[in-house]
Write an enzyme that holds these catalytic residues in place. Structure first.
Site, short mmCIF file in Angstrom:
data_model
loop_
_atom_site.label_atom_id
_atom_site.label_comp_id
_atom_site.label_asym_id
_atom_site.label_seq_id
_atom_site.Cartn_x
_atom_site.Cartn_y
_atom_site.Cartn_z
N THR A 7 29.26 45.56 36.22
CA THR A 7 29.52 44.12 36.16
C THR A 7 30.11 43.61 37.47
O THR A 7 30.77 44.37 38.19
CB THR A 7 30.49 43.80 35.00
OG1 THR A 7 30.93 42.45 35.11
CG2 THR A 7 31.71 44.70 35.02
N ASP A 8 29.93 42.32 37.73
CA ASP A 8 30.54 41.74 38.93
C ASP A 8 32.07 41.72 38.85
O ASP A 8 32.75 41.55 39.85
CB ASP A 8 30.01 40.32 39.22
CG ASP A 8 30.31 39.29 38.14
OD1 ASP A 8 30.92 39.64 37.11
OD2 ASP A 8 29.95 38.11 38.34
N GLU A 9 32.60 41.91 37.61
CA GLU A 9 34.06 41.88 37.46
C GLU A 9 34.74 43.03 38.18
O GLU A 9 35.95 42.99 38.41
CB GLU A 9 34.46 41.92 35.98
CG GLU A 9 34.03 40.69 35.24
CD GLU A 9 34.97 40.29 34.11
OE1 GLU A 9 36.09 40.84 34.02
OE2 GLU A 9 34.57 39.42 33.33
N LYS A 28 35.22 49.37 33.31
CA LYS A 28 33.85 49.32 33.83
C LYS A 28 33.78 49.90 35.25
O LYS A 28 32.81 50.56 35.62
CB LYS A 28 33.32 47.88 33.83
CG LYS A 28 33.08 47.28 32.46
CD LYS A 28 31.98 47.99 31.67
CE LYS A 28 30.60 47.77 32.26
NZ LYS A 28 29.55 48.37 31.37
N TYR A 49 39.30 45.51 30.86
CA TYR A 49 37.84 45.63 30.73
C TYR A 49 37.22 45.96 32.08
O TYR A 49 36.44 46.92 32.22
CB TYR A 49 37.24 44.33 30.17
CG TYR A 49 35.76 44.19 30.45
CD1 TYR A 49 34.83 45.00 29.81
CD2 TYR A 49 35.29 43.25 31.38
CE1 TYR A 49 33.47 44.89 30.09
CE2 TYR A 49 33.93 43.13 31.66
CZ TYR A 49 33.03 43.95 31.02
OH TYR A 49 31.69 43.85 31.30
P1 NAD Z 1 27.88 43.03 23.73
O1 NAD Z 1 29.33 43.13 23.45
O2 NAD Z 1 27.11 41.87 23.24
O3 NAD Z 1 27.14 44.34 23.19
C1 NAD Z 1 27.67 45.63 23.34
C2 NAD Z 1 26.86 46.56 22.43
O4 NAD Z 1 27.36 47.89 22.60
C3 NAD Z 1 27.01 46.22 20.93
O5 NAD Z 1 25.76 46.26 20.31
C4 NAD Z 1 27.92 47.32 20.41
O6 NAD Z 1 27.73 47.61 19.03
C5 NAD Z 1 27.53 48.47 21.31
N1 NAD Z 1 28.59 49.49 21.39
C6 NAD Z 1 29.90 49.30 21.65
N2 NAD Z 1 30.55 50.47 21.62
C7 NAD Z 1 29.62 51.43 21.38
C8 NAD Z 1 29.68 52.84 21.24
N3 NAD Z 1 30.83 53.51 21.38
N4 NAD Z 1 28.53 53.50 21.00
C9 NAD Z 1 27.35 52.83 20.86
N5 NAD Z 1 27.25 51.51 20.95
C10 NAD Z 1 28.37 50.81 21.21
O7 NAD Z 1 27.75 43.18 25.30
P2 NAD Z 1 26.76 42.50 26.37
O8 NAD Z 1 27.34 41.22 26.79
O9 NAD Z 1 25.39 42.58 25.87
O10 NAD Z 1 26.95 43.52 27.59
C11 NAD Z 1 26.12 44.67 27.71
C12 NAD Z 1 26.50 45.42 28.96
O11 NAD Z 1 26.34 44.57 30.10
C13 NAD Z 1 27.94 45.92 29.00
O12 NAD Z 1 27.96 47.18 29.61
C14 NAD Z 1 28.64 44.88 29.87
O13 NAD Z 1 29.77 45.44 30.50
C15 NAD Z 1 27.54 44.53 30.84
N6 NAD Z 1 27.61 43.18 31.45
C16 NAD Z 1 27.67 42.08 30.65
C17 NAD Z 1 27.64 40.82 31.25
C18 NAD Z 1 27.68 39.55 30.41
O14 NAD Z 1 27.80 38.47 30.98
N7 NAD Z 1 27.57 39.61 29.09
C19 NAD Z 1 27.57 40.70 32.64
C20 NAD Z 1 27.53 41.85 33.42
C21 NAD Z 1 27.53 43.10 32.80
O1 DAU Z 2 31.11 38.39 34.98
C1 DAU Z 2 30.50 39.26 34.08
C2 DAU Z 2 31.33 39.32 32.82
O2 DAU Z 2 31.15 38.07 32.16
C3 DAU Z 2 30.94 40.46 31.89
O3 DAU Z 2 31.17 41.67 32.54
C4 DAU Z 2 31.74 40.39 30.58
O4 DAU Z 2 31.33 41.38 29.68
C5 DAU Z 2 31.52 39.03 29.96
O5 DAU Z 2 32.33 38.90 28.81
C6 DAU Z 2 31.85 37.91 30.96
O6 DAU Z 2 33.27 37.87 31.22
P1 DAU Z 2 34.06 36.47 31.37
O7 DAU Z 2 35.48 36.72 31.10
O8 DAU Z 2 33.68 35.79 32.63
O9 DAU Z 2 33.35 35.66 30.14
P2 DAU Z 2 33.93 34.70 29.03
O10 DAU Z 2 32.78 34.09 28.33
O11 DAU Z 2 34.98 35.37 28.20
O12 DAU Z 2 34.67 33.58 29.88
C7 DAU Z 2 33.95 32.83 30.84
C8 DAU Z 2 34.91 31.83 31.47
O13 DAU Z 2 35.30 30.88 30.46
C9 DAU Z 2 36.22 32.46 31.96
O14 DAU Z 2 36.64 31.82 33.15
C10 DAU Z 2 37.19 32.20 30.83
C11 DAU Z 2 36.70 30.88 30.27
N1 DAU Z 2 36.96 30.70 28.82
C12 DAU Z 2 36.50 31.66 27.98
C13 DAU Z 2 36.70 31.55 26.61
C14 DAU Z 2 36.22 32.63 25.68
C15 DAU Z 2 37.60 29.57 28.36
O15 DAU Z 2 38.00 28.67 29.13
N2 DAU Z 2 37.80 29.45 27.02
C16 DAU Z 2 37.39 30.42 26.12
O16 DAU Z 2 37.63 30.27 24.89
#
Ligand code: NAD
Ligand code: DAU
Length: 336
Positions: free
Chosen positions: A125-127, A153, A149
């Site tokens: 992730t970019d985080e 990662k 988190y």
């Molecule tokens: P999500 O939370 O929607 O899904 C995570 C999935 O992993 C779920 O289906 C959950 O049941 C499964 N899981 C969790 N623990 C597990 C375990 N121990 N064994 C098997 N399965 C398990 O997440 P997402 O937003 O789809 O993110 C997917 C991946 O992409 C993650 O690795 C996350 O760090 C990465 N990522 C997400 C974002 C984003 O913006 N959502 C951005 C960059 C990277």
């Molecule tokens: O950047 C990639 C990441 O993006 C992924 O690695 C993570 O898995 C994914 O959850 C996401 O993280 P963020 O923390 O950026 O996403 P989130 O949707 O939780 O929050 C996005 C922005 O919105 C952040 O600046 C916090 C703000 N926020 C979020 C929530 C849930 C609010 O202001 N209010 C809220 O209730």
């Protein structure tokens, strides 16, 4: 058939990727391995779960008795499974270490023995770069994760790299920016705000609302992964960014105006502890091998809002009936 293992395939990005993979590759057999945590749902795969080239396995990546043989039989592993929500990691980090770090370790150990494996994609992730005050993160930049988190990662990201450097496992690492699109769990800002606004519930905007995220449509993320499985170079890291930097307050106003809701629904609340101000990615490396995001943010956001508006069968049961979700939000609101 090419055996492809998708961990976390019942989550948001994973389920979109499973759908994308089955559609794009007639010669792929996809196995989804998912623990079905609160974030993983069979409903996310409703239209493909019984596809003749798809197998669903309900288990934990950390359970080597099940996950290792699946890795060992695969040519391609795309490892999405993780705990993913920053706020939850701030409340309780243990599960993040167990799944994101230790779970990845279990898969990588199996990957050492996987004779046919030609690609292991570590979804990072970019985080991991931490907050970026100016400019854009490059793949060679220092990692400065700032919440549990992001730190878990970053650990997995570097562990995967070490298995390439030490054991020649064909790892690539992708660092994507904030994804948006259908099937995203409604704890994340876009689906939370959209579904709240549909029901005229206030949207809790953290701090001054001026934090910036770079939005990537999930289909563009899938196309990058699909390209990198073949065109990526083992041991390399690739940033995957949408190039759509938007301030949270602007995002919120766009959501409300698209739904025809008043900005009085915005409820300023206490900031997230250690809230990263801005993420931004330099995507020159990935663009250099032929990828570019296709979805303009305006259209992607409108389509996504429309998807949640017309698919409340998908999110209402989560928000109304799931006790884990309800107690989580009670805890969140209690904090404010
Ligand atoms: P999500 O939370 O929607 O899904 C995570 C999935 O992993 C779920 O289906 C959950 O049941 C499964 N899981 C969790 N623990 C597990 C375990 N121990 N064994 C098997 N399965 C398990 O997440 P997402 O937003 O789809 O993110 C997917 C991946 O992409 C993650 O690795 C996350 O760090 C990465 N990522 C997400 C974002 C984003 O913006 N959502 C951005 C960059 C990277
Ligand atoms: O950047 C990639 C990441 O993006 C992924 O690695 C993570 O898995 C994914 O959850 C996401 O993280 P963020 O923390 O950026 O996403 P989130 O949707 O939780 O929050 C996005 C922005 O919105 C952040 O600046 C916090 C703000 N926020 C979020 C929530 C849930 C609010 O202001 N209010 C809220 O209730």
């Amino acid at each position: 058939m090419v055996e492809v293992l998708v961990t976390g395939g019942a989550g948001f990005i994973g389920s979109n990727f499973v759908r994308y993979a089955l559609r794009s590759h007639d010669d792929w057999h996809v196995t989804t391995l998912d623990k079905l945590t609160y974030a993983g749902r069979r409903e996310n795969l409703h239209d493909v779960i019984d596809h003749p080239r798809h197998t669903f396995v309900h288990d934990d990546i950390g359970n080597a008795a099940v996950s290792a043989p699946l890795v060992e039989q695969s040519e391609i592993v795309v490892h999405f499974a993780a705990e993913t929500h920053v706020d939850r990691s701030i409340q309780s980090a243990g599960e993040f270490i167990r799944t994101d770090v230790e779970g990845t370790f279990v898969l990588l150990e199996a990957a050492r023995r996987a004779a046919r494996l030609r690609r292991f994609v570590q979804i990072s992730t970019d985080e991991v770069y931490g907050s970026v005050p100016a400019g854009a993160s490059r793949e060679t930049d220092e990692l400065k994760p700032r919440n549990p988190y992001a730190a878990s990662k970053a650990g997995a990201d570097r562990l995967a790299y070490s298995y390439w450097a030490t054991y020649n496992v064909p790892v690539i690492i992708t660092r994507a920016s904030n994804n948006y699109g259908p099937y995203q769990f409604p704890e994340k800002v876009i689906p939370l705000f959209v579904t709240n606004a549909i029901d005229d519930i206030p949207v809790p905007l953290y701090g001054d609302g001026k934090n910036v995220r770079d939005w990537l449509h999930v289909e563009d993320h899938c196309s990058a992964l699909d390209l990198l499985i073949d065109a990526g170079t083992s041991g390399e890291v690739y940033n995957v960014g949408g190039g759509n930097e938007v301030m949270n307050v602007d995002l919120t106003n766009r959501i409300l105006s698209t739904l025809g809701k008043p900005s009085t629904l915005i409820k300023p609340v206490a900031d997230r502890p250690g809230h990263d101000r801005r993420y931004a990615l330099d995507t020159t490396k990935l663009r250099g091998i032929g990828w570019a995001p296709r979805m303009p943010f305006e259209r992607g956001l409108t389509d996504t809002i429309e998807w949640y508006r017309t698919n409340d069968w998908w999110w209402r049961p989560i928000k109304e009936a799931d006790p884990a979700f309800r107690s989580y939000y009670e805890a969140q609101y209690g904090r404010r």
